[in-house]
Design a protein around this motif. Structure first.
Motif, PDB file in Angstrom:
ATOM      1  N   SER A  10      -3.386  -0.770  37.317  1.00 31.45           N
ATOM      2  CA  SER A  10      -3.289  -2.207  37.195  1.00 31.45           C
ATOM      3  C   SER A  10      -2.498  -2.821  36.063  1.00 31.45           C
ATOM      4  O   SER A  10      -1.584  -2.276  35.556  1.00 31.45           O
ATOM      5  N   THR A  11      -2.938  -3.877  35.631  1.00 35.75           N
ATOM      6  CA  THR A  11      -2.243  -4.958  34.987  1.00 35.75           C
ATOM      7  C   THR A  11      -2.737  -5.538  33.682  1.00 35.75           C
ATOM      8  O   THR A  11      -3.815  -5.267  33.244  1.00 35.75           O
ATOM      9  N   ARG A  65      -9.094 -12.485  41.763  1.00 40.02           N
ATOM     10  CA  ARG A  65      -9.161 -11.657  42.971  1.00 40.02           C
ATOM     11  C   ARG A  65      -9.971 -10.398  42.723  1.00 40.02           C
ATOM     12  O   ARG A  65     -10.198  -9.972  41.587  1.00 40.02           O
ATOM     13  N   ALA A  67      -9.803  -6.458  44.440  1.00 41.93           N
ATOM     14  CA  ALA A  67      -8.888  -5.703  45.313  1.00 41.93           C
ATOM     15  C   ALA A  67      -9.326  -4.250  45.451  1.00 41.93           C
ATOM     16  O   ALA A  67      -8.729  -3.359  44.851  1.00 41.93           O
ATOM     17  N   PRO A  68     -10.362  -3.987  46.229  1.00 44.79           N
ATOM     18  CA  PRO A  68     -10.823  -2.603  46.347  1.00 44.79           C
ATOM     19  C   PRO A  68      -9.898  -1.738  47.208  1.00 44.79           C
ATOM     20  O   PRO A  68      -9.213  -2.241  48.092  1.00 44.79           O
ATOM     21  N   SER A  69      -9.892  -0.453  46.914  1.00 42.93           N
ATOM     22  CA  SER A  69      -9.227   0.512  47.797  1.00 42.93           C
ATOM     23  C   SER A  69     -10.290   1.002  48.786  1.00 42.93           C
ATOM     24  O   SER A  69     -11.390   1.369  48.355  1.00 42.93           O
ATOM     25  N   ASP A 101      -6.683  -2.895  49.261  1.00 43.66           N
ATOM     26  CA  ASP A 101      -5.546  -2.095  48.798  1.00 43.66           C
ATOM     27  C   ASP A 101      -5.454  -0.816  49.626  1.00 43.66           C
ATOM     28  O   ASP A 101      -5.879   0.269  49.203  1.00 43.66           O
ATOM     29  N   TYR A 243       2.039   1.904  44.124  1.00 41.24           N
ATOM     30  CA  TYR A 243       0.982   0.921  43.913  1.00 41.24           C
ATOM     31  C   TYR A 243       1.358  -0.100  42.836  1.00 41.24           C
ATOM     32  O   TYR A 243       1.090  -1.290  42.975  1.00 41.24           O
ATOM     33  N   VAL A 247       0.927  -4.005  43.811  1.00 42.73           N
ATOM     34  CA  VAL A 247      -0.110  -4.835  43.208  1.00 42.73           C
ATOM     35  C   VAL A 247       0.492  -6.110  42.620  1.00 42.73           C
ATOM     36  O   VAL A 247      -0.068  -7.207  42.748  1.00 42.73           O
ATOM     37  N   ARG A 261     -10.691  -6.633  36.363  1.00 41.89           N
ATOM     38  CA  ARG A 261     -10.896  -5.331  37.000  1.00 41.89           C
ATOM     39  C   ARG A 261     -11.451  -4.349  35.982  1.00 41.89           C
ATOM     40  O   ARG A 261     -11.569  -4.656  34.792  1.00 41.89           O
ATOM     41  N   LEU A 265      -8.362   0.721  34.253  1.00 43.51           N
ATOM     42  CA  LEU A 265      -7.006   0.335  34.641  1.00 43.51           C
ATOM     43  C   LEU A 265      -6.237  -0.355  33.517  1.00 43.51           C
ATOM     44  O   LEU A 265      -5.086  -0.763  33.698  1.00 43.51           O
TER      45      LEU A 265
HETATM   46  N1  GLU Z   1      -7.375  -1.056  44.245  1.00 38.88           N
HETATM   47  C1  GLU Z   1      -7.628  -0.642  42.902  1.00 38.88           C
HETATM   48  C2  GLU Z   1      -8.909   0.158  42.879  1.00 38.88           C
HETATM   49  O1  GLU Z   1      -9.741   0.000  43.754  1.00 38.88           O
HETATM   50  C3  GLU Z   1      -7.799  -1.805  41.970  1.00 38.88           C
HETATM   51  C4  GLU Z   1      -6.519  -2.378  41.608  1.00 38.88           C
HETATM   52  C5  GLU Z   1      -6.577  -3.608  40.784  1.00 38.88           C
HETATM   53  O2  GLU Z   1      -7.650  -4.220  40.636  1.00 38.88           O
HETATM   54  O3  GLU Z   1      -5.532  -4.006  40.307  1.00 38.88           O
HETATM   55  O4  GLU Z   1      -9.076   0.934  41.960  1.00 38.88           O
END
Ligand code: GLU
Length: 447
Positions: A10-11, A65, A67-69, A101, A243, A247, A261, A265
């Protein structure tokens, strides 16, 4: 950080313009500095359209937001992070979005199950759920944009080549970086390597040729975070976007202005923020929240047993109990009526899994259970009927699309009570009390 992992993370950014100018500029040409849209347009001379569109898409109050995988059921730690993201957004008057995701595909029906559990815990969200896998065209456009800017190069290395590289450099967080094998090849060498790869039925990946060596983002909890900007994979050899690119592009498309998050990350944030910068996308606010760990201090994992809603349901612990635990874990003291246990027959199953216990044999909650997973482009209903969409009243996200389709009466009640709890949390949570300390989860639900 190194960002070879297709599904790394992530970010995070803040006001980079003050922090990144000149920081290890690779080409010394004044590019790669600053982070806001205006600076990006002026100094890099590109991205005007992307920039304007990006700003235009952001809702006035911005958006948060989750954003689950879709690789498994959400556990209590995931749910806690989702709730923190929703609270953060609601307290800022921002929208709250959900994205699946699923660049790597969906395992079983975990997208539907995750959306179901998010609803069950009392969350609602604005707009349709976005699926990353349906956004290939947008990802490709971003790749093309970077390529036209001269920011990409073909890489012919396999993972093994990179692992075995003797003189691989290491980044600020200690991880191995790309050894640079394909950075400066001649056109002749490239044509040869491309042909060799084609003979093996493979195609080159595309990597980022950054203008900077480091990038700094600001995190609300962790402060400034600086990391090495590696020659990240932007498009994998199989043609999928990396990814780190997806993202950034997808957050922008959802109008996301704040990223809450897990703190695992944190160190992927500088790379993502830098990619956003090069795409002319406005920086987001980062808030990396502590993970939930088991009683040995390790992050929650399958081996910990009862950590997901279905697993806990089998022990008579319902989504309301979990939500109360989450509320207490972030320092919200609920009034007695909201904290009181809900009738245990309301535990909600999802069909088709032995793990999901039906505690209410008198209803058909489990039959054809589904979630109305509404994609970004078109509505898709998975399985069974699409009745009983639950939409609720009071808080800022209550005009949201909610996906508890197929809910039986008990489930609806549980969802409604949980939504009241969430409303209470929005009104009473003091975000300044959030610490960087991991939270321990044990099956007796004690804090
Ligand atoms: N999809 C990622 C995860 O489930 C999270 C990504 C994010 O929050 O930027 O680990």
């Amino acid at each position: 950080m190194g960002c070879d992992g297709a599904n790394a993370d992530s970010t995070s950014v803040g006001s980079e313009s003050a922090k990144n100018p000149g920081s290890g500029s690779r080409n010394n040409d004044g590019t790669g500095n600053g982070a806001d849209c205006r600076v990006a347009r002026r100094s890099v001379g590109v991205g005007e359209a992307a920039c304007v569109t990006s700003i235009g898409r952001r809702p006035a109050g911005g958006a948060g937001r989750y954003a689950p995988s879709p690789t498994g059921d959400l556990h209590c730690g995931n749910l806690r992070t989702a709730i923190l993201a929703a609270l953060w957004a609601a307290q800022d008057g921002a929208d709250f979005m959900v994205r699946i995701d699923d660049l790597e595909g969906v395992r079983k029906d975990f997208d539907a199950r995750q959306l179901h559990d998010l609803s069950l815990i009392g969350l609602t969200w604005n707009d349709n759920v976005m699926y990353q896998s349906r956004r290939r065209a947008q990802h490709r456009a971003a790749v093309e944009y970077l390529r036209e800017k001269g920011l990409l190069f073909e890489c012919y290395c396999s993972r093994k080549d990179i692992r075995d590289a003797v003189q691989a450099p290491h980044g600020l967080s200690g991880e191995q970086l790309y050894p640079g094998t394909c950075v400066n090849l001649s056109e002749f060498q490239r044509a040869k390597r491309r042909a060799e790869l084609a003979e093996q039925g493979r195609r080159p990946a595309l990597r980022l040729r950054p203008h900077v060596e480091q990038w700094t983002v600001h995190d609300q909890l962790f402060g400034d975070v600086t990391d090495t900007i590696d020659y990240c994979v932007i498009q994998r050899g199989d043609g999928l976007p990396a990814y780190n690119l997806a993202v950034v592009v997808d957050d922008d498309a959802q109008g996301v202005s704040q990223v809450v998050r897990g703190d695992d990350l944190l160190h992927s944030s500088p790379a993502q923020a830098y990619i956003a910068y090069e795409l002319g996308i406005s920086p987001v606010e980062y808030i990396h929240v502590p993970l939930v760990v088991n009683d040995r201090g390790q992050r929650l994992a399958k081996r910990d047993g009862a950590i997901t809603l279905p697993q806990l349901a089998a022990r008579g612990i319902d989504a309301h109990d979990v939500l109360v635990w989450i509320a207490y874990s972030i320092g919200v003291r609920l009034p007695k009526d909201l904290a009181a246990p809900v009738d245990s027959t309301r535990v909600v199953p999802i069909a088709g899994s032995a793990e999901h216990t039906v505690n209410d044999p008198g209803n058909d909650c489990g039959a054809g259970a589904h979630t109305d997973s509404i994609g970004s482009n078109s509505a898709t209903t998975k399985g069974g009927n699409s009745k009983n969409m639950v939409t609720h009243g009071s808080s800022s996200n209550r005009d949201a699309h909610v996906s508890t389709g197929g809910a039986c009466a008990g489930e609806r009640e549980l969802v409604e009570i949980n939504q009241e709890v969430i409303d209470y949390m929005i009104a009473h949570w003091d975000r300044s009390s959030l610490s960087r300390q991991a939270v321990v989860f044990s099956a007796d639900m004690r804090l």
